[in-house]
Design a protein around this motif. Structure first.
Motif, short mmCIF file in Angstrom:
data_model
loop_
_atom_site.label_atom_id
_atom_site.label_comp_id
_atom_site.label_asym_id
_atom_site.label_seq_id
_atom_site.Cartn_x
_atom_site.Cartn_y
_atom_site.Cartn_z
N LYS A 128 126.86 75.19 12.40
CA LYS A 128 126.72 76.63 12.14
C LYS A 128 127.16 77.40 13.38
N PRO A 129 128.16 78.26 13.26
CA PRO A 129 128.66 78.97 14.44
C PRO A 129 127.68 80.02 14.91
N ASP A 130 127.67 80.24 16.23
CA ASP A 130 126.82 81.27 16.80
C ASP A 130 127.37 82.66 16.52
N LEU A 131 128.70 82.73 16.41
CA LEU A 131 129.32 84.02 16.12
C LEU A 131 130.52 83.80 15.20
N VAL A 132 130.57 84.56 14.12
CA VAL A 132 131.72 84.54 13.23
C VAL A 132 132.50 85.83 13.44
N MET A 133 133.79 85.68 13.73
CA MET A 133 134.64 86.85 13.97
C MET A 133 135.64 86.94 12.82
N THR A 134 135.61 88.04 12.09
CA THR A 134 136.51 88.19 10.95
C THR A 134 137.52 89.29 11.24
N PHE A 135 138.80 88.93 11.17
CA PHE A 135 139.89 89.84 11.49
C PHE A 135 140.66 90.21 10.23
N LYS A 136 141.25 91.39 10.26
CA LYS A 136 142.19 91.78 9.20
C LYS A 136 143.44 92.32 9.87
N PRO A 137 144.22 91.43 10.50
CA PRO A 137 145.37 91.91 11.29
C PRO A 137 146.47 92.45 10.40
N ASP A 138 147.21 93.43 10.93
CA ASP A 138 148.37 93.93 10.21
C ASP A 138 149.54 92.97 10.34
#
Lengths: 215, 215
Positions: B166-176
């Motif tokens: 289980k990750p300590d931080l999930v980073m979700t991106f929506k790059p152009d």
DNA sequence: CCGAATCCGCAGTGATACTG
DNA sequence: CAGTATCACTGCGGATTCGG
């Protein structure tokens, strides 16, 4: 001429598109040892067809990795040399070669040690902190092999062939086995070398070319 | 199957005999991100013919660079994984990729960013001194991209796909644009990222993946 | 579905000969 | 010396098929 692409926006894929074809990295290795002409490259790469060498040099030139020069006055003709962008390939080439060294095993029948390989190995094993502030020039000779190392204020330049200036120390070897740099170092440590010049520079040589893991 | 040799007793030449053929280093790149099966490799290398992939895997296995494993219980089938000798290729692959990154330019039409490339770039930009003693797990998500980074007491493990714990931080991106690691870092610095977990680990992430020249 | 083997057409390579 | 030209061949790309 039509470089087949990999369709990936990836540094590794792009590098392989530029220098990943057969023979290309060996040409780069040789040119990293200094500018040379078409036939010099042919001699150092036995087995390469002339048309392939010709094609590769054109591709490398088109990519900006290699440039054609008109040879300076005494000689004449065309010289191929690395551009600044091509020089930047050196760490990659060396790192790959270090891994390959660990896979070398015993020489296969008919294999030889190119002089440019020895020059490259010297660059790979050079200990820049041990050479800080140093200035000296060595020339190493063995059967079918002449290479030189030039340290100017701690910075190394290596190449095949005789030293461009009068060397401070000439080391002449007569190895029983193939003249790998490792073998030359071993011979030097064992005193199996003929010296000509400032003999104290032998110890210096052994100190600054201390193979970490790369020999 | 008959690997054409170069006839030189040279580390670089030997390395190229082992991993210098078309597609081989890209297969190595993907396997350095973790074990995977035949079809996973096919998906990550669009354009590679199945027979070529099959042949390459056999060659790599014969060379001791890759090993076949029977997949553990939940899944089934065959997994291909790097051996210890294969793992030793990582510095060479990364160094070549760093040079390639400097040559990338703008993405060509149709090019995509493989998840394994992002994982490799993270390894290339990792600052081990900045991460000393640290332990944490991140998961990065973008369209068509999931990768993870696991730091255990300062040591990095990276791969594509979801984090194994289980990750300590999930980073979700929506790059152009394309989700290169550089683009993700820029987005993260600009706050264009959705966080889930221990938010303070974002700053830590940006600190330990500081691109020196490699992004 | 996974992990290939097989077949075919073609581009890239290897070997040799030849030329400015 | 510095390549070009020619041609046979092999490895690659693309598609299909096949056994677990």
């Amino acid at each position: 001429m039509t470089n087949r692409d990999f369709g990936q926006y990836c540094g590794l894929a792009r590098a392989l598109e530029l220098v990943g074809e057969r023979w290309t990295m060996l040409i780069v290795r040789d040119l990293l040892a200094g500018p040379r002409r078409f036939t010099d490259l042919l001699d150092g790469l036995p087995g390469i067809p002339t048309n392939v060498l010709s094609t590769r040099l054109k591709e490398l030139e088109a990519s900006g990795i290699v440039e054609r020069q008109v040879a300076p006055s005494p000689q004449r003709g065309v010289l191929y040399a690395m551009t600044e962008m091509g020089e930047a390939l050196q760490p990659a080439i060396i790192t790959l070669a270090v891994w390959g060294n660990s896979q070398l095993g015993e020489p296969r029948p008919g294999e030889f040690v190119p002089a440019t390989t020895v020059a490259m190995t010297m660059r790979a094993t050079f200990d820049s902190t041990a050479a800080e502030g140093l200035t000296a020039t060595w020339e190493l000779r063995a059967p079918d092999l002449i290479v030189h190392a030039q340290v100017i204020d701690g910075a190394l330049r290596t190449g095949d062939g005789p030293a461009p200036v009068k060397p401070d120390l000439v080391m002449t070897f007569k190895p029983d086995d193939l003249p790998t740099f490792r073998a030359l170092i071993q011979a030097a440590k064992g005193g199996l070398v003929e010296l000509e010049g400032r003999q104290r520079l032998l110890a210096t040589f052994l100190r600054i070319f201390a193979p970490k893991q790369a020999a």
